[in-house]
Design a protein around this motif. Structure first.
Motif, PDB file in Angstrom:
ATOM      1  N   ARG B 197       0.823  -1.201   0.000  1.00  0.00           N
ATOM      2  CA  ARG B 197       0.000   0.000   0.000  1.00  0.00           C
ATOM      3  C   ARG B 197       0.862   1.257   0.000  1.00  0.00           C
ATOM      4  O   ARG B 197       0.483   2.290  -0.552  1.00  0.00           O
ATOM      5  CB  ARG B 197      -0.918  -0.010   1.228  1.00  0.00           C
ATOM      6  N   GLY B 198       2.045   1.148   0.613  1.00  0.00           N
ATOM      7  CA  GLY B 198       2.930   2.303   0.679  1.00  0.00           C
ATOM      8  C   GLY B 198       3.262   2.863  -0.694  1.00  0.00           C
ATOM      9  O   GLY B 198       3.392   4.079  -0.870  1.00  0.00           O
ATOM     10  N   LEU B 199       3.375   1.973  -1.670  1.00  0.00           N
ATOM     11  CA  LEU B 199       3.699   2.413  -3.025  1.00  0.00           C
ATOM     12  C   LEU B 199       2.554   3.234  -3.611  1.00  0.00           C
ATOM     13  O   LEU B 199       2.759   4.259  -4.256  1.00  0.00           O
ATOM     14  CB  LEU B 199       3.944   1.173  -3.892  1.00  0.00           C
ATOM     15  N   GLU B 201       0.330   4.865  -1.830  1.00  0.00           N
ATOM     16  CA  GLU B 201       0.226   6.117  -1.084  1.00  0.00           C
ATOM     17  C   GLU B 201       1.276   7.113  -1.545  1.00  0.00           C
ATOM     18  O   GLU B 201       1.013   8.305  -1.627  1.00  0.00           O
ATOM     19  CB  GLU B 201       0.359   5.830   0.411  1.00  0.00           C
TER      20      GLU B 201
END
Lengths: 292, 316
Positions: B197-199, B201
């Motif tokens: 998910r960090g990518l 975000e």
């Protein structure tokens, strides 16, 4: 620095974007105090954040000064990260998450009905706790954000400038074509900072940017921060009180009184006062390391 | 109590001594697991050995040059190697042609479904849509074959393609494409969903729209898994037998007209093995040559895929 890619809609967010850079260049960061919160800082009023039915943060009001570093500290789980994500409408990216209240950038409420979160995030950038470079080359990592925002200028120059601002240029200038993942954790985080700078936001939000890094990388990022406030307003969440004391001008202390309550902004003041003579006992206990 | 007295108890044994029974159990598990791993590998080797052994017999009658260069396939009518033609290109082309048509259907739709499921669908929708899709992958292919023959072909005949033959490569390939969609969608959805998910975000924080995040950040990050799903789909198309045998007919001809009947390599093998060709006859021998060709084709495909997945594997 006239910027051709700003459209009318974006100008709604900041009333005079063209002048802004010029003003900054002229005055540097020094005189921004008298510019007050009305300049390009942020004013938060009664902000609450929810995850589904769970209220994580409640009733936060805070003035974030332009061209200053504002640190947010507090024990784990007290809503600092949730709060900072509300400041550029990243919070709502999580399914079920929502925020209430007012967050102003300049004199525009970014939670107003006709505000486009995509455009807001172009003006309020964010660096995350875990370095999250794209699976692209170092060059593309920096260029991508600017390109999707319609940047028409000299991309090589922008990439070099951004990497220099993030204190990474010297280490990567000979391997710009390599993958972002080939870098160390600290370098990746500076790459993410460079990528954020390349979009030229007004405000940079940093969610514990150095928490996963070694001391040398942390040092480099802190040095960068000092440079950044010349041109940007910076908000940083940190677990590291020494770091907050070193780099910030203002500090907000978040605290949860009773288990299960939402997090609150317990005290907010100039960093010097927060660390020497805070008004509230919990703040003093926390900054002196008695808990947390 | 001291350690010494405790050692003294317990029938005078040293507590630190290795347990022989435990060692035996550990070793046994290891042996059983190893056997499991080797069974599939050894079976494959066995199959390859038989396949190429019999194919070798065939190539002593019909030269490999003839096999590769002749442009007709009349093995069914040949009693001696001289009065037939054995151009594998006829059957191979039918396989390739049907695979291409199926892929034109399956790859874009499968990838689109995967992106939708992972990036756009709500959690609740995804929770039942994905299993539903995977159940679709479990429908026996013979059912698809009947569907092509008894529904799709008459439908095309009655609407847009009146000239289509009862047995034709088009309906069979279209339905085969539909059959492959769940495989492509499910495997690429896994790859896309696994992108941290960090990518996403990070991209949102730069002011990317949902579409930009999905197509320019998430899909490139999952590309190795997506390609793997494509190859899996292609392999299924190349090896698919029942749909082709049922709906594409048994006319071994070299054509580019999808409205006509064509015989794929797999359909040919079905025809011969379900017919009455005696073991050792020339026609019987041909299926090993065809099978070997099929094997080489899929092996090649999988090797390319393996290389690609390794080459472009993403470390997040």
């Amino acid at each position: 620095m006239a910027n051709p890619r700003r459209t009318k809609e974006e100008q709604k967010v900041t009333e005079a974007p063209q002048n802004r850079r010029d003003t900054k260049k002229g005055t540097g960061g020094a005189s921004s105090d008298d510019a007050g919160a009305s300049a390009f800082g942020m004013r938060i009023e009664n902000l609450s954040a929810h995850y589904g039915s769970f209220k994580a943060v409640t009733d936060v009001s805070m003035d974030i000064r332009a061209n200053k570093v504002t640190a947010l500290i507090g024990p784990s789980g007290c809503g600092k990260s949730t709060y900072i994500r509300c400041l550029n409408r990243m919070h709502e990216v999580i399914p079920g998450a929502r925020a209430e209240g007012r967050v102003r950038l300049g004199d525009q409420d970014i939670y107003a009905r006709d505000m486009d979160p995509v455009r807001i995030r172009r003006r309020i950038g964010m660096v995350f706790q875990k370095p999250n470079p794209f699976s692209k080359s170092i060059y593309e990592n920096v260029a991508w954000g600017a390109r999707i925002n319609g940047y028409k200028g000299d991309m090589d120059e922008l990439v070099e400038h951004s990497l220099k601002q993030a204190a990474l240029w010297e280490e990567v200038k000979d391997k710009l074509k390599k993958s972002g993942y080939d870098l160390s954790g600290g370098q990746q985080q500076r790459l993410c900072i460079a990528r954020t700078l390349a979009v030229e936001p007004e405000v940079i939000l940093m969610d514990e940017p150095a928490s996963a890094l070694d001391p040398v990388s942390t040092q480099k990022i802190e040095d960068t921060m000092d440079q950044l406030k010349q041109s940007y307003t910076v908000v940083i969440v940190t677990h590291n009180m020494q770091q907050a004391a070193r780099i910030s001008d203002y500090t907000g202390f978040f605290y949860i009184e009773n288990m299960g309550d939402p997090g609150r902004l317990w005290e907010f003041d100039e960093t010097e006062k927060m660390f020497s003579n805070p008004d509230r006992k919990e703040t003093e206990d926390y900054v002196t390391g008695r808990f947390g | 109590m001291t350690v010494e007295t405790r050692q003294g108890q317990g029938s005078g044994q040293n507590l630190w001594r290795e347990s022989r029974a435990r060692n035996v159990r550990e070793r046994l598990v290891r042996v059983v697991l190893r056997a499991c791993a080797y069974v599939s590998i050894l079976t494959t080797f066995g199959i390859v050995f038989v396949l190429f052994g019999e194919a070798f017999t065939f190539f002593q009658d019909v030269s490999i040059v003839r096999f590769l260069t002749e442009t007709q396939w009349t093995a069914g009518f040949a009693t001696t190697p001289e009065d037939g033609e054995f151009g594998i290109i006829v059957l191979a082309w039918a396989t390739i042609f049907s695979t291409i048509i199926a892929c034109v259907v399956a790859l874009p739709i499968g990838l689109g479904a995967a992106i939708y499921l992972s990036e756009y669908a709500s959690a609740g929708l995804r929770r039942w849509l994905k299993p539903a899709l995977e159940i679709l992958a479990g429908v026996p292919t013979i059912v698809y074959g009947f569907f092509a023959l008894t529904f799709v072909t008459p439908f095309l005949q009655g609407t847009i393609l009146p000239g289509i033959q009862i047995y034709n490569i088009l309906s069979a390939s279209l339905v085969m494409g539909v059959m492959i969609i769940p495989t492509v969608a499910s495997v690429s959805e896994d790859a896309i969903y696994a992108v941290p998910r960090g990518l996403r975000e990070g991209a949102y924080a730069l002011g990317a729209t949902k579409r930009e995040v999905a197509t320019k950040v998430v899909v490139p990050a999952a590309i190795s898994g997506i390609v793997a799903s494509f190859v899996l789909g292609i392999s299924r198309a190349v090896g698919e037998t029942m749909i082709m045998a049922v709906a594409a007919g048994a006319l071994a001809q070299l054509t580019v007209n999808p409205l006509e009947s064509m015989q794929t390599m797999t359909a040919y093998i079905v025809q011969v093995t379900s017919g009455e060709s005696p073991r050792g006859s020339l026609e019987y021998e041909t299926i090993f040559a065809v099978g070997a060709t099929l094997f080489v084709m899929t092996l090649l495909l999988n090797t390319i895929a393996y290389w690609f997945v390794r080459r472009f594997r993403e470390v997040y």
